[in-house]
Design a protein around this motif. Structure first.
Motif, PDB file in Angstrom:
ATOM      1  N   TYR A 286      33.601 -51.073  -5.535  1.00 15.06           N
ATOM      2  CA  TYR A 286      33.171 -51.257  -6.837  1.00 15.06           C
ATOM      3  C   TYR A 286      33.771 -52.546  -6.437  1.00 15.06           C
ATOM      4  CZ  TYR A 286      32.893 -54.242 -10.599  1.00 15.06           C
ATOM      5  OH  TYR A 286      32.187 -55.212 -11.784  1.00 15.06           O
ATOM      6  N   SER A 287      33.510 -54.082  -6.604  1.00 15.96           N
ATOM      7  CA  SER A 287      34.121 -55.183  -6.253  1.00 15.96           C
ATOM      8  C   SER A 287      33.051 -56.165  -7.765  1.00 15.96           C
ATOM      9  CB  SER A 287      34.099 -56.083  -4.970  1.00 15.96           C
ATOM     10  OG  SER A 287      34.740 -57.091  -5.137  1.00 15.96           O
ATOM     11  N   ASN A 288      34.306 -57.248  -8.208  1.00 17.75           N
ATOM     12  CA  ASN A 288      32.934 -58.143  -9.068  1.00 17.75           C
ATOM     13  C   ASN A 288      33.011 -59.404  -8.274  1.00 17.75           C
ATOM     14  OD1 ASN A 288      35.657 -58.836  -7.670  1.00 17.75           O
ATOM     15  ND2 ASN A 288      36.123 -60.137  -9.544  1.00 17.75           N
ATOM     16  N   ASP A 289      32.639 -59.286  -7.164  1.00 16.91           N
ATOM     17  CA  ASP A 289      31.912 -60.147  -5.713  1.00 16.91           C
ATOM     18  C   ASP A 289      31.130 -59.427  -5.378  1.00 16.91           C
ATOM     19  OD1 ASP A 289      30.994 -61.396  -3.278  1.00 16.91           O
ATOM     20  OD2 ASP A 289      33.275 -62.001  -2.953  1.00 16.91           O
ATOM     21  N   ALA A 290      29.572 -58.636  -5.179  1.00 18.20           N
ATOM     22  CA  ALA A 290      29.151 -57.902  -4.786  1.00 18.20           C
ATOM     23  C   ALA A 290      29.080 -58.037  -3.450  1.00 18.20           C
ATOM     24  CB  ALA A 290      27.333 -58.502  -5.697  1.00 18.20           C
ATOM     25  N   GLU A 291      29.314 -58.769  -2.597  1.00 19.31           N
ATOM     26  CA  GLU A 291      28.749 -59.212  -1.290  1.00 19.31           C
ATOM     27  C   GLU A 291      29.842 -57.903  -0.234  1.00 19.31           C
ATOM     28  OE1 GLU A 291      29.712 -62.478   0.496  1.00 19.31           O
ATOM     29  OE2 GLU A 291      27.338 -63.707  -1.008  1.00 19.31           O
ATOM     30  N   MET A 292      31.055 -57.391  -1.413  1.00 23.88           N
ATOM     31  CA  MET A 292      32.452 -57.091  -0.647  1.00 23.88           C
ATOM     32  C   MET A 292      31.933 -54.904  -1.278  1.00 23.88           C
ATOM     33  SD  MET A 292      34.949 -58.370   0.366  1.00 23.88           S
ATOM     34  CE  MET A 292      36.063 -57.634   0.511  1.00 23.88           C
TER      35      MET A 292
ATOM     36  N   VAL B 211      30.150 -42.431  -4.318  1.00 24.70           N
ATOM     37  CA  VAL B 211      29.950 -44.243  -4.685  1.00 24.70           C
ATOM     38  C   VAL B 211      29.685 -43.966  -6.576  1.00 24.70           C
ATOM     39  CG1 VAL B 211      28.616 -43.740  -2.580  1.00 24.70           C
ATOM     40  CG2 VAL B 211      27.813 -43.045  -4.828  1.00 24.70           C
ATOM     41  N   LEU B 212      29.324 -45.040  -7.122  1.00 24.17           N
ATOM     42  CA  LEU B 212      28.765 -45.770  -8.124  1.00 24.17           C
ATOM     43  C   LEU B 212      27.767 -45.594  -8.387  1.00 24.17           C
ATOM     44  CD1 LEU B 212      32.742 -47.478  -8.976  1.00 24.17           C
ATOM     45  CD2 LEU B 212      32.470 -45.240  -9.569  1.00 24.17           C
ATOM     46  N   ASP B 213      26.901 -44.692  -9.143  1.00 22.04           N
ATOM     47  CA  ASP B 213      26.277 -45.019  -9.417  1.00 22.04           C
ATOM     48  C   ASP B 213      26.018 -46.905 -10.123  1.00 22.04           C
ATOM     49  OD1 ASP B 213      26.529 -45.145 -11.963  1.00 22.04           O
ATOM     50  OD2 ASP B 213      25.602 -43.339 -12.339  1.00 22.04           O
ATOM     51  N   ASP B 214      24.266 -47.292 -10.985  1.00 22.00           N
ATOM     52  CA  ASP B 214      24.233 -48.886 -10.758  1.00 22.00           C
ATOM     53  C   ASP B 214      24.742 -48.862 -12.497  1.00 22.00           C
ATOM     54  OD1 ASP B 214      22.945 -49.382  -8.720  1.00 22.00           O
ATOM     55  OD2 ASP B 214      21.118 -48.973  -9.040  1.00 22.00           O
ATOM     56  N   ALA B 215      24.637 -47.805 -13.223  1.00 22.45           N
ATOM     57  CA  ALA B 215      24.719 -47.808 -14.581  1.00 22.45           C
ATOM     58  C   ALA B 215      26.449 -48.201 -14.746  1.00 22.45           C
ATOM     59  CB  ALA B 215      24.184 -46.525 -15.127  1.00 22.45           C
ATOM     60  N   VAL B 216      27.049 -47.342 -14.106  1.00 20.55           N
ATOM     61  CA  VAL B 216      28.551 -47.162 -14.012  1.00 20.55           C
ATOM     62  C   VAL B 216      28.884 -48.865 -13.440  1.00 20.55           C
ATOM     63  CG1 VAL B 216      30.737 -46.944 -13.444  1.00 20.55           C
ATOM     64  CG2 VAL B 216      28.862 -45.073 -13.682  1.00 20.55           C
ATOM     65  N   ALA B 217      28.744 -49.228 -12.165  1.00 25.96           N
ATOM     66  CA  ALA B 217      29.032 -50.753 -11.941  1.00 25.96           C
ATOM     67  C   ALA B 217      28.610 -51.570 -13.069  1.00 25.96           C
ATOM     68  CB  ALA B 217      27.462 -51.306 -10.714  1.00 25.96           C
TER      69      ALA B 217
ATOM     70  N   ALA C  23      39.701 -61.022  -9.858  1.00 25.39           N
ATOM     71  CA  ALA C  23      38.945 -60.313  -8.611  1.00 25.39           C
ATOM     72  C   ALA C  23      39.426 -58.883  -8.796  1.00 25.39           C
ATOM     73  CB  ALA C  23      39.406 -60.595  -8.050  1.00 25.39           C
ATOM     74  N   PHE C  24      38.773 -57.979  -9.227  1.00 26.36           N
ATOM     75  CA  PHE C  24      38.465 -56.479  -9.162  1.00 26.36           C
ATOM     76  C   PHE C  24      38.319 -55.833  -8.242  1.00 26.36           C
ATOM     77  CE2 PHE C  24      37.932 -52.493 -10.668  1.00 26.36           C
ATOM     78  CZ  PHE C  24      38.484 -52.499 -11.489  1.00 26.36           C
ATOM     79  N   ARG C  25      38.942 -55.135  -7.462  1.00 25.98           N
ATOM     80  CA  ARG C  25      37.996 -53.820  -6.785  1.00 25.98           C
ATOM     81  C   ARG C  25      38.824 -52.619  -6.390  1.00 25.98           C
ATOM     82  NH1 ARG C  25      40.439 -58.545  -3.291  1.00 25.98           N
ATOM     83  NH2 ARG C  25      38.938 -59.296  -2.156  1.00 25.98           N
ATOM     84  N   LEU C  26      37.649 -51.475  -6.253  1.00 25.21           N
ATOM     85  CA  LEU C  26      37.794 -49.672  -6.337  1.00 25.21           C
ATOM     86  C   LEU C  26      38.109 -49.579  -5.412  1.00 25.21           C
ATOM     87  CD1 LEU C  26      38.393 -47.987  -8.446  1.00 25.21           C
ATOM     88  CD2 LEU C  26      36.129 -47.299  -8.645  1.00 25.21           C
ATOM     89  N   TRP C  27      39.221 -48.553  -4.742  1.00 20.46           N
ATOM     90  CA  TRP C  27      38.825 -48.464  -3.018  1.00 20.46           C
ATOM     91  C   TRP C  27      38.458 -47.057  -3.269  1.00 20.46           C
ATOM     92  CZ3 TRP C  27      39.033 -51.768   1.242  1.00 20.46           C
ATOM     93  CH2 TRP C  27      39.135 -53.468   0.343  1.00 20.46           C
ATOM     94  N   ARG C  28      38.246 -47.043  -2.143  1.00 23.76           N
ATOM     95  CA  ARG C  28      38.550 -45.638  -1.599  1.00 23.76           C
ATOM     96  C   ARG C  28      39.317 -44.845  -0.323  1.00 23.76           C
ATOM     97  NH1 ARG C  28      32.711 -42.659  -0.605  1.00 23.76           N
ATOM     98  NH2 ARG C  28      32.716 -43.494   1.507  1.00 23.76           N
ATOM     99  N   ALA C  29      39.527 -43.850  -0.620  1.00 28.09           N
ATOM    100  CA  ALA C  29      40.832 -43.380   0.305  1.00 28.09           C
ATOM    101  C   ALA C  29      40.885 -44.325   1.849  1.00 28.09           C
ATOM    102  CB  ALA C  29      41.283 -42.126   0.555  1.00 28.09           C
ATOM    103  N   ASP C  30      39.679 -43.886   2.138  1.00 26.99           N
ATOM    104  CA  ASP C  30      39.122 -44.707   3.576  1.00 26.99           C
ATOM    105  C   ASP C  30      38.791 -46.276   3.664  1.00 26.99           C
ATOM    106  OD1 ASP C  30      36.468 -44.943   2.486  1.00 26.99           O
ATOM    107  OD2 ASP C  30      35.494 -43.940   3.808  1.00 26.99           O
TER     108      ASP C  30
END
Length: 452
Positions: free
Chosen positions: A96-102, A60-66, A84-91
């Motif tokens: 991370y997403s610029n939309d906090a709800e995601m 996971v990403l910590d708050d500082a990186v986000a 829009a921007f998202r960072l996906w994990r393999a699962d």
């Protein structure tokens, strides 16, 4: 053929243009999309890569990186370009997403994500109004969706996938221009190719049409010649048959003339010689002299008729004579034989004629003058020669009572013989028996007679 080619070739060329244009346009769209996406992905990676931790050890990403990502992606050049921007994990978890709800949600991994986790960048262009996922359905801007694998620096292993949606107005304009240029180039090449082929085919079609018309004309000419040859052959066969019949009739007429004329006179003289008037002693010298004078008169008359018949059969020397000399000889012989007057009119007679034409003209004038003397009383006899173009014309007329042409008997060989003789040389024969007088005309083509 040219029209058929234009129709069929036009359909084929239009179909080929559409197929080739669609294929080339698709290739160019893919190439432009991939190149533009690669440029954007490289730029985004260069900006966000330093902010990301070791993704292989960090789940996971910590708050500082986000917060750092929020600040970097929300301002400057990236803030204006990325929707829009998202960072996906393999699962399938959104790191991370610029939309906090995601953030933290886990969804099924789609095909684009699978391809990106396999190490290949994926780019999809979404024009305005194109249906998509729920997040993008409310947007009214063209988007360039990019799935870019995030690699571990020292191992090159894919540890995450960054998905970002770029506002693609400039890209859409470039893509639209590329499409137009592609279609224009394909259409111009197809049109030029079709016009060149059409010109060749139409030129070949005109050549073929000219050759076809020339061949048709030659065939028509050959057909006409064959028809003329067949007609001439038929006429020649008929003329040969009629000439044979006329010769037989002529021989019978000569035999009849000899039998009814000279033969009767000679027979009469022979009977007078066989009588005992000359041998009886009682016959006076005066009676004997009268008897001898009668026998001599009968023989003289027979000889005169024989000479008359021979003069009509034997031709004078006409091979080396000109047309004017032939007509003068014929008229002169008729004057001497009948003692009647004949007017002769000459108009520019041709200098050279074949012997067959000279004989034909001599016999025509001879027979026509004999008929004029026998049936017209020798009144107003005339012979007129003229030239009409390449044809020589002869006219023989008299001032007699004329006659009805329907009264000519089929057994009459004089006029029939003249007609056959003239038409066998390609000439024409005319007779006009309307009173006053009778006119007989003939014409011969000088060149036709010469070739015959």
């Amino acid at each position: 053929m040219a029209k058929q080619f234009l129709l069929a070739g036009g359909i084929v060329a239009a179909s080929a243009m559409v197929a080739v244009g669609a294929f080339v346009t698709s290739l160019i769209e893919d190439a432009v999309t991939r190149n533009s996406a690669a440029t954007t992905a490289l730029y985004v990676d260069s900006v966000i890569a330093p902010l990301l931790p070791d993704m292989q050890t960090t789940r996971v990403l910590d708050d500082a990186v986000a917060r750092a990502l929020d600040e970097t992606l929300g301002q400057g050049a990236l803030g204006n370009r990325l929707l829009a921007f998202r960072l996906w994990r393999a699962d399938g978890t959104v790191l991370y997403s610029n939309d906090a709800e995601m953030v933290g949600k886990r969804v099924a991994v789609n095909d684009e994500l699978k391809t990106a986790f396999d190490g290949k960048m994926v780019a999809r262009f979404k024009p305005v109004g194109d249906p998509g996922d729920e997040a993008d359905e409310t947007t009214e801007t063209p988007l360039l969706r990019i799935y870019n694998p995030v690699l571990q620096p020292w191992s090159g292993q894919v540890v995450a996938v960054s998905e970002f949606h770029e506002v693609a107005y400039d890209f859409e304009d470039s893509l639209h221009r590329a499409r137009l240029l592609t279609w224009f180039a394909v259409a111009a090449f197809t049109l030029a190719f079709f016009v060149a082929l059409s010109a060749i085919v139409m030129r070949g079609g005109r050549t073929i049409e000219k050759q076809r018309l020339a061949l048709k004309q030659r065939v028509d000419e050959l057909s006409a010649l064959l028809s003329q040859n067949e007609t001439l052959r038929s006429r020649l066969q008929q003329a040969s048959q009629r000439a044979t019949a006329l010769n037989e009739k002529m021989l019978r007429r000569i035999g009849a003339d000899l039998h009814d004329g000279p033969a009767q006179l000679v027979a009469y003289a022979s009977l007078r010689l066989d009588s005992d008037l000359l041998t009886r002693p009682s016959t006076s010298m005066a009676a004997r002299e009268r008897e001898i004078a009668a026998i001599k008169a009968s023989l003289d008359e027979a000889m005169h008729e024989i000479r008359t018949i021979c003069s009509g059969l034997v031709l004078p020397q006409i091979e080396t004579a000109s047309l004017a000399e032939i007509l003068e000889r014929c008229v002169h012989a008729h004057r001497q034989r009948t003692g009647s007057a004949v007017d002769l009119s000459l108009s520019d007679p041709p200098e050279r004629l074949p012997p067959s034409a000279k004989i034909c003209i001599y016999r025509f004038v001879q027979e026509a003058l004999n008929n004029a003397y026998r049936h017209g009383g020798g009144v107003g006899q005339r012979v007129v020669q003229s030239v009409d173009g390449d044809r020589v014309r002869i006219e023989v007329g008299d001032g007699g009572p004329g006659f009805d042409l329907s009264e000519i008997r089929p057994t009459s060989i004089g006029l029939a013989g003249l007609r056959e003789r003239i038409e066998s040389l390609g000439g024409t024969f005319e007779i006009d028996g309307a009173a006053p007088g009778t006119v007989v005309r003939m014409s011969l083509g000088i060149k036709e007679v010469g070739e015959a």
